[in-house]
Design an enzyme around this catalytic site. Structure first.
Site, PDB file in Angstrom:
ATOM      1  N   HIS A 210       0.835  -1.209   0.000  1.00  0.00           N
ATOM      2  CA  HIS A 210       0.000   0.000   0.000  1.00  0.00           C
ATOM      3  C   HIS A 210       0.871   1.261   0.000  1.00  0.00           C
ATOM      4  O   HIS A 210       0.910   2.026   0.960  1.00  0.00           O
ATOM      5  CB  HIS A 210      -0.952  -0.023   1.203  1.00  0.00           C
ATOM      6  CG  HIS A 210      -2.091  -0.971   1.029  1.00  0.00           C
ATOM      7  ND1 HIS A 210      -2.183  -2.166   1.713  1.00  0.00           N
ATOM      8  CD2 HIS A 210      -3.178  -0.913   0.207  1.00  0.00           C
ATOM      9  CE1 HIS A 210      -3.295  -2.803   1.350  1.00  0.00           C
ATOM     10  NE2 HIS A 210      -3.915  -2.068   0.437  1.00  0.00           N
TER      11      HIS A 210
ATOM     12  N   ASP B  47      -5.703   5.312  -1.216  1.00  0.00           N
ATOM     13  CA  ASP B  47      -5.035   4.644  -0.085  1.00  0.00           C
ATOM     14  C   ASP B  47      -3.992   5.554   0.577  1.00  0.00           C
ATOM     15  O   ASP B  47      -3.092   5.069   1.270  1.00  0.00           O
ATOM     16  CB  ASP B  47      -4.332   3.357  -0.551  1.00  0.00           C
ATOM     17  CG  ASP B  47      -5.264   2.139  -0.544  1.00  0.00           C
ATOM     18  OD1 ASP B  47      -5.023   1.202  -1.342  1.00  0.00           O
ATOM     19  OD2 ASP B  47      -6.236   2.128   0.250  1.00  0.00           O
TER      20      ASP B  47
ATOM     21  N   GLN C 233      -4.363 -17.168  -2.587  1.00  0.00           N
ATOM     22  CA  GLN C 233      -4.599 -16.492  -3.858  1.00  0.00           C
ATOM     23  C   GLN C 233      -5.725 -17.165  -4.631  1.00  0.00           C
ATOM     24  O   GLN C 233      -6.606 -16.490  -5.163  1.00  0.00           O
ATOM     25  CB  GLN C 233      -3.314 -16.469  -4.714  1.00  0.00           C
ATOM     26  CG  GLN C 233      -2.316 -15.392  -4.303  1.00  0.00           C
ATOM     27  CD  GLN C 233      -2.889 -13.995  -4.338  1.00  0.00           C
ATOM     28  OE1 GLN C 233      -3.677 -13.671  -5.211  1.00  0.00           O
ATOM     29  NE2 GLN C 233      -2.525 -13.193  -3.354  1.00  0.00           N
TER      30      GLN C 233
HETATM   31  C1  LIG Z   1      -2.276  -9.878  -5.133  1.00  0.00           C
HETATM   32  O1  LIG Z   1      -3.017 -10.340  -4.007  1.00  0.00           O
HETATM   33  C2  LIG Z   1      -3.860  -9.428  -3.411  1.00  0.00           C
HETATM   34  C3  LIG Z   1      -4.143  -8.158  -3.904  1.00  0.00           C
HETATM   35  C4  LIG Z   1      -4.994  -7.321  -3.202  1.00  0.00           C
HETATM   36  C5  LIG Z   1      -5.553  -7.729  -2.009  1.00  0.00           C
HETATM   37  C6  LIG Z   1      -6.418  -6.811  -1.297  1.00  0.00           C
HETATM   38  N1  LIG Z   1      -6.862  -7.174  -0.133  1.00  0.00           N
HETATM   39  O2  LIG Z   1      -7.601  -6.291   0.556  1.00  0.00           O
HETATM   40  C7  LIG Z   1      -8.023  -6.862   1.777  1.00  0.00           C
HETATM   41  C8  LIG Z   1      -7.774  -5.821   2.829  1.00  0.00           C
HETATM   42  O3  LIG Z   1      -6.380  -5.587   2.834  1.00  0.00           O
HETATM   43  C9  LIG Z   1      -8.240  -6.281   4.178  1.00  0.00           C
HETATM   44  N2  LIG Z   1      -7.651  -7.590   4.513  1.00  0.00           N
HETATM   45  C10 LIG Z   1      -6.480  -7.381   5.367  1.00  0.00           C
HETATM   46  C11 LIG Z   1      -5.988  -8.724   5.835  1.00  0.00           C
HETATM   47  C12 LIG Z   1      -4.854  -8.557   6.818  1.00  0.00           C
HETATM   48  O4  LIG Z   1      -7.031  -9.462   6.458  1.00  0.00           O
HETATM   49  C13 LIG Z   1      -8.078  -9.708   5.519  1.00  0.00           C
HETATM   50  C14 LIG Z   1      -9.070 -10.661   6.171  1.00  0.00           C
HETATM   51  C15 LIG Z   1      -8.693  -8.391   5.138  1.00  0.00           C
HETATM   52  C16 LIG Z   1      -5.289  -8.988  -1.488  1.00  0.00           C
HETATM   53  C17 LIG Z   1      -4.435  -9.844  -2.203  1.00  0.00           C
HETATM   54  O5  LIG Z   1      -4.093 -11.102  -1.805  1.00  0.00           O
HETATM   55  C18 LIG Z   1      -4.437 -11.422  -0.467  1.00  0.00           C
HETATM   56  C19 LIG Z   1      -5.679 -12.256  -0.472  1.00  0.00           C
HETATM   57  C20 LIG Z   1      -5.162 -13.646  -0.825  1.00  0.00           C
HETATM   58  C21 LIG Z   1      -3.683 -13.670  -0.421  1.00  0.00           C
HETATM   59  C22 LIG Z   1      -3.362 -12.289   0.120  1.00  0.00           C
HETATM   60 MG   LIG Z   2      -7.793   0.758   0.517  1.00  0.00          MG
HETATM   61 ZN   LIG Z   3      -5.988   0.035  -2.705  1.00  0.00          ZN
END
Ligand SMILES: COc1ccc(/C=N/OC[C@H](O)CN2C[C@@H](C)O[C@@H](C)C2)cc1OC1CCCC1
Ligand SMILES: [Mg+2]
Ligand SMILES: [Zn+2]
Length: 344
Positions: free
Chosen positions: A85, A126, A294
């Site tokens: 981020h 962000d 993923q």
């Molecule tokens: C390229 O991979 C990704 C690209 C964007 C994202 C975006 N995610 O947004 C979720 C928010 O951050 C909130 N989370 C924070 C986390 C600590 O706890 C979650 C339950 C909520 C996630 C990705 O992969 C992730 C999911 C599967 C492997 C890691």
């Molecule tokens: Mg955001």
């Molecule tokens: Zn974002």
């Protein structure tokens, strides 16, 4: 004095020009762009898209040097220490949004102000992200969670941060807009950034599906959107899809984003471990589950969203869907065998 061609001083103008010529492509390499822009990917992306490509600054009497000064402040308030981020993510979402808004099925459908709002919202969406989730901030009674009462804490903070800087005279690039335009612009940017809150994903997706059923693109392949709410819904869908578009990009780019988000989640897990808290899902570097996570994220979140967007914007977004399926297979085929539990 006149501004540099790309908003920022670059070493290699030819390399920069070559990259900028690819600004409308889905597999644009933001990591390379961050290097060539001398670590100003967001300032240069915003200037190239809003000024050079779309001439939106002039349309709203935005003074380019003031806008650049503002974008430097926004970029400086993205945390360089966040693996994911950071300003490169902001620039990535903005560039992805620029590509989708350039497809003829939506071109001419949205007003210049709506396009400007969506691109600006992407750029700032962000800003000042701490590299921690809303859940973590609430669990630790962070001052931001107290301030925003555990509701869309990060997203409210990104918006307040971006608009607070706009109050400063030397950064107020919106002074040339008339009051009505500025009010509507602010309302749209707020609605768009609040829609990037992942906890809104399922309701946003359901609403977009309803719109796809009703609006039935029709009318020579152009989207027909009646109300402000319908128009905003589609723009929210576009910005949110771009925010979680990593898995739809070319595999090398997707893998780079995955490494970054996982490291950021692991750093949150390290904090949770130190604080004696339960570790959030996917945040335990001692129990990695990258491939499975993923595939799960694609199956339950990314694919349903992009399939719906692909229906709404048909025949566009097919490239994204085919890359998404290839990328899914890449990780699915690498899910480690679960250790054979010897049932004795
Ligand atoms: C390229 O991979 C990704 C690209 C964007 C994202 C975006 N995610 O947004 C979720 C928010 O951050 C909130 N989370 C924070 C986390 C600590 O706890 C979650 C339950 C909520 C996630 C990705 O992969 C992730 C999911 C599967 C492997 C890691
Ligand atoms: Mg955001
Ligand atoms: Zn974002």
């Amino acid at each position: 004095g006149n501004l540099p061609k790309f908003g920022v001083e670059v070493e290699d103008e030819d390399a920069m020009s070559l990259m900028v010529s690819q600004i409308n492509t889905w597999n644009f390499d933001l990591f390379k762009f961050a290097v060539i822009s001398k670590d100003h990917p967001l300032v240069s992306m915003a200037y190239v898209i809003l000024q050079s490509e779309r001439n939106l600054l002039r349309s709203y009497n935005v003074d380019p040097p003031t806008f650049i000064k503002y974008m430097f402040v926004i970029e400086a308030n993205y945390h360089k220490t966040n693996p994911y981020h950071n300003a490169t993510h902001g620039a990535d979402v903005m560039q992805s949004c620029h590509v989708l808004l350039g497809y003829s099925v939506v071109e001419q459908v949205f007003t210049d102000l709506e396009v400007f709002a969506a691109l600006f919202a992407s750029a700032i969406h962000d800003v000042d992200h701490p590299g921690l989730s809303n859940q973590f901030l609430s669990n630790t009674s962070n001052e931001l969670a107290i301030l925003y009462n555990d509701h869309a804490v990060l997203e409210n903070h990104h918006l307040a941060t971006a608009f607070k800087f706009l109050q400063e005279d030397e950064l107020n690039w919106a002074s040339g807009m008339d009051d009505k335009q500025r009010q509507l612009f602010r309302k749209m940017v707020i609605d768009l950034v609040l829609a990037t809150d992942m906890s809104k994903h399922l309701s946003l997706l359901a609403d977009i599906k309803t719109t796809v059923e009703s609006s039935k693109v029709a009318h020579n392949g152009k989207l027909v959107l009646e109300s402000y709410n319908e128009r905003m819904l589609v723009l929210q869908g576009i910005v949110h899809s771009c925010d979680i578009s990593s898995a739809t990009k070319a595999l090398p780019i997707y893998k780079a984003w995955t490494e970054r988000i996982i490291e950021e989640f692991y750093q949150q897990g390290d904090r949770e471990r130190d604080l004696g808290l339960n570790l959030s899902p996917m945040c335990d570097r001692q129990n990695p589950s990258i491939e499975k996570s993923q595939v799960g994220f694609i199956d339950f979140i990314v694919l349903p969203l992009w399939e719906t967007l692909g229906e709404l914007m048909f025949p566009y977004c097919q490239e994204m869907l085919s890359q998404l399926n290839e990328n899914r297979m890449y990780y699915f085929s690498r899910i480690p065998e679960s250790p054979r539990c010897s049932i004795t």
